[in-house]
Design a protein around this motif. Structure first.
Motif, PDB file in Angstrom:
ATOM      1  N   THR A  67      19.838  -2.938   1.772  1.00  0.00           N
ATOM      2  CA  THR A  67      19.192  -2.035   2.732  1.00  0.00           C
ATOM      3  C   THR A  67      18.615  -0.820   2.027  1.00  0.00           C
ATOM      4  OG1 THR A  67      20.657  -2.772   4.500  1.00  0.00           O
ATOM      5  CG2 THR A  67      19.584  -0.639   4.802  1.00  0.00           C
ATOM      6  N   SER A  68      19.389  -0.256   1.102  1.00  0.00           N
ATOM      7  CA  SER A  68      18.951   0.920   0.355  1.00  0.00           C
ATOM      8  C   SER A  68      17.736   0.608  -0.525  1.00  0.00           C
ATOM      9  CB  SER A  68      20.106   1.438  -0.501  1.00  0.00           C
ATOM     10  OG  SER A  68      19.693   2.484  -1.326  1.00  0.00           O
ATOM     11  N   MET A  69      17.782  -0.510  -1.237  1.00  0.00           N
ATOM     12  CA  MET A  69      16.664  -0.883  -2.120  1.00  0.00           C
ATOM     13  C   MET A  69      15.414  -1.223  -1.318  1.00  0.00           C
ATOM     14  SD  MET A  69      17.666  -0.527  -5.237  1.00  0.00           S
ATOM     15  CE  MET A  69      18.736   0.798  -4.732  1.00  0.00           C
ATOM     16  N   ARG A  70      15.584  -1.916  -0.206  1.00  0.00           N
ATOM     17  CA  ARG A  70      14.438  -2.252   0.645  1.00  0.00           C
ATOM     18  C   ARG A  70      13.789  -0.974   1.173  1.00  0.00           C
ATOM     19  NH1 ARG A  70      11.835  -6.154   2.722  1.00  0.00           N
ATOM     20  NH2 ARG A  70      13.290  -7.761   2.124  1.00  0.00           N
ATOM     21  N   ALA A  71      14.608  -0.006   1.566  1.00  0.00           N
ATOM     22  CA  ALA A  71      14.064   1.256   2.077  1.00  0.00           C
ATOM     23  C   ALA A  71      13.240   1.957   1.001  1.00  0.00           C
ATOM     24  CB  ALA A  71      15.196   2.154   2.576  1.00  0.00           C
ATOM     25  N   LEU A  72      13.716   1.955  -0.240  1.00  0.00           N
ATOM     26  CA  LEU A  72      12.957   2.553  -1.337  1.00  0.00           C
ATOM     27  C   LEU A  72      11.631   1.821  -1.535  1.00  0.00           C
ATOM     28  CD1 LEU A  72      15.843   3.125  -3.901  1.00  0.00           C
ATOM     29  CD2 LEU A  72      14.525   4.915  -2.729  1.00  0.00           C
ATOM     30  N   TRP A  73      11.691   0.494  -1.551  1.00  0.00           N
ATOM     31  CA  TRP A  73      10.479  -0.308  -1.751  1.00  0.00           C
ATOM     32  C   TRP A  73       9.474  -0.057  -0.631  1.00  0.00           C
ATOM     33  CZ3 TRP A  73       8.773  -4.983   0.809  1.00  0.00           C
ATOM     34  CH2 TRP A  73       7.671  -5.560   0.184  1.00  0.00           C
ATOM     35  N   GLU A  74       9.953  -0.049   0.609  1.00  0.00           N
ATOM     36  CA  GLU A  74       9.056   0.173   1.752  1.00  0.00           C
ATOM     37  C   GLU A  74       8.472   1.582   1.731  1.00  0.00           C
ATOM     38  OE1 GLU A  74      11.381  -0.986   5.154  1.00  0.00           O
ATOM     39  OE2 GLU A  74      11.064  -3.126   4.737  1.00  0.00           O
ATOM     40  N   GLU A  75       9.261   2.560   1.310  1.00  0.00           N
ATOM     41  CA  GLU A  75       8.754   3.933   1.207  1.00  0.00           C
ATOM     42  C   GLU A  75       7.618   4.000   0.194  1.00  0.00           C
ATOM     43  OE1 GLU A  75      10.176   8.405  -0.188  1.00  0.00           O
ATOM     44  OE2 GLU A  75      11.709   6.914   0.293  1.00  0.00           O
ATOM     45  N   PHE A  76       7.822   3.376  -0.974  1.00  0.00           N
ATOM     46  CA  PHE A  76       6.766   3.368  -1.989  1.00  0.00           C
ATOM     47  C   PHE A  76       5.515   2.693  -1.441  1.00  0.00           C
ATOM     48  CE2 PHE A  76       4.230   1.629  -5.345  1.00  0.00           C
ATOM     49  CZ  PHE A  76       4.226   2.609  -6.318  1.00  0.00           C
ATOM     50  N   GLU A  77       5.680   1.504  -0.889  1.00  0.00           N
ATOM     51  CA  GLU A  77       4.535   0.725  -0.415  1.00  0.00           C
ATOM     52  C   GLU A  77       3.748   1.465   0.658  1.00  0.00           C
ATOM     53  OE1 GLU A  77       3.378  -2.091  -1.847  1.00  0.00           O
ATOM     54  OE2 GLU A  77       4.983  -1.729  -3.284  1.00  0.00           O
ATOM     55  N   SER A  78       4.432   2.180   1.532  1.00  0.00           N
ATOM     56  CA  SER A  78       3.756   2.877   2.632  1.00  0.00           C
ATOM     57  C   SER A  78       3.071   4.162   2.179  1.00  0.00           C
ATOM     58  CB  SER A  78       4.754   3.210   3.744  1.00  0.00           C
ATOM     59  OG  SER A  78       5.626   4.258   3.332  1.00  0.00           O
ATOM     60  N   GLY A  79       3.553   4.739   1.070  1.00  0.00           N
ATOM     61  CA  GLY A  79       3.001   6.020   0.618  1.00  0.00           C
ATOM     62  C   GLY A  79       3.276   7.136   1.605  1.00  0.00           C
ATOM     63  N   SER A  81       5.690   9.388   1.814  1.00  0.00           N
ATOM     64  CA  SER A  81       6.332  10.633   1.382  1.00  0.00           C
ATOM     65  C   SER A  81       5.593  11.199   0.173  1.00  0.00           C
ATOM     66  CB  SER A  81       7.795  10.364   1.005  1.00  0.00           C
ATOM     67  OG  SER A  81       7.848   9.525  -0.147  1.00  0.00           O
ATOM     68  N   PRO A  82       5.783  12.482  -0.111  1.00  0.00           N
ATOM     69  CA  PRO A  82       5.175  13.047  -1.329  1.00  0.00           C
ATOM     70  C   PRO A  82       5.600  12.277  -2.577  1.00  0.00           C
ATOM     71  CG  PRO A  82       6.014  14.822   0.054  1.00  0.00           C
ATOM     72  CD  PRO A  82       6.485  13.514   0.664  1.00  0.00           C
ATOM     73  N   GLU A  83       6.876  11.853  -2.609  1.00  0.00           N
ATOM     74  CA  GLU A  83       7.377  11.095  -3.757  1.00  0.00           C
ATOM     75  C   GLU A  83       6.656   9.754  -3.887  1.00  0.00           C
ATOM     76  OE1 GLU A  83      10.417  14.106  -2.718  1.00  0.00           O
ATOM     77  OE2 GLU A  83       9.300  12.661  -1.512  1.00  0.00           O
ATOM     78  N   ALA A  84       6.446   9.078  -2.781  1.00  0.00           N
ATOM     79  CA  ALA A  84       5.751   7.781  -2.812  1.00  0.00           C
ATOM     80  C   ALA A  84       4.297   7.961  -3.231  1.00  0.00           C
ATOM     81  CB  ALA A  84       5.839   7.103  -1.454  1.00  0.00           C
ATOM     82  N   ARG A  85       3.644   8.998  -2.732  1.00  0.00           N
ATOM     83  CA  ARG A  85       2.240   9.233  -3.107  1.00  0.00           C
ATOM     84  C   ARG A  85       2.125   9.537  -4.601  1.00  0.00           C
ATOM     85  NH1 ARG A  85       2.452  11.095   2.111  1.00  0.00           N
ATOM     86  NH2 ARG A  85       2.981  13.237   1.598  1.00  0.00           N
ATOM     87  N   PHE A  86       3.048  10.326  -5.126  1.00  0.00           N
ATOM     88  CA  PHE A  86       2.984  10.624  -6.557  1.00  0.00           C
ATOM     89  C   PHE A  86       3.361   9.391  -7.377  1.00  0.00           C
ATOM     90  CE2 PHE A  86       4.385  12.490 -10.619  1.00  0.00           C
ATOM     91  CZ  PHE A  86       3.210  13.167 -10.939  1.00  0.00           C
ATOM     92  N   GLY A  87       4.341   8.631  -6.918  1.00  0.00           N
ATOM     93  CA  GLY A  87       4.708   7.395  -7.608  1.00  0.00           C
ATOM     94  C   GLY A  87       3.539   6.427  -7.660  1.00  0.00           C
TER      95      GLY A  87
END
Length: 150
Positions: A67-79, A81-87
């Motif tokens: 659940t934790s890893m999927r949430a990180l992956w989905e956050e990155f893919e969606s862009g 958060s500021p962290e996802a946009r910078f990533g």
């Protein structure tokens, strides 16, 4: 790159969280197989391949970690958060730097054009206007050197 270039993020970011996002994204991408950006049709099924790889990889973990890893992956893919946009900006910047340091690299592939390369720059701009400006200069110079077709 996240650690070294975090000061250029357009918004304040949690560097540790951003590193988690890019690592999880890259792990899924490794198992899905990367798609060459300048090969026509190569990215058509990328989202489906990555979703299948994520399902397979996260399915190997205990439920709480999955659940934790999927949430990180989905956050990155969606862009989302500021962290996802910078990533995502770092994910676009790295191949641009590799192409630059390799005398044009994949910019010289038949499918690569100035418009496609500049579209990749837009992904950097979304997380860092400063780094986006630098990548724009790299593209300008790549054009001047004949590494990129106009």
């Amino acid at each position: 790159m996240v650690i070294l270039l975090a000061e250029y993020a357009d918004e304040p970011i949690d560097v540790g969280h951003t590193v988690k996002l890019v690592v999880v994204h890259d792990l899924v991408e490794i198992y899905a197989g990367d798609s060459p950006a300048y090969v026509p049709g190569a990215t058509d099924d990328q989202q489906e391949r990555e979703a299948a790889a994520a399902e397979r990889l996260f399915g190997l973990l205990p439920a709480d970690q999955a659940t934790s890893m999927r949430a990180l992956w989905e956050e990155f893919e969606s862009g989302a958060s500021p962290e996802a946009r910078f990533g995502k900006a770092m994910d676009r910047l790295q191949p641009m730097l590799l192409n630059w340091l390799n005398g044009g690299g994949t910019w010289q592939m038949p499918g690569a054009t100035e418009a496609l390369v500049r579209a990749r720059v837009a992904g950097v701009v979304a997380g860092s206007a400063t780094l986006g400006e630098v990548t724009g200069l790299l593209v300008d110079e790549g054009l001047r050197r004949g590494w990129i077709r106009s």
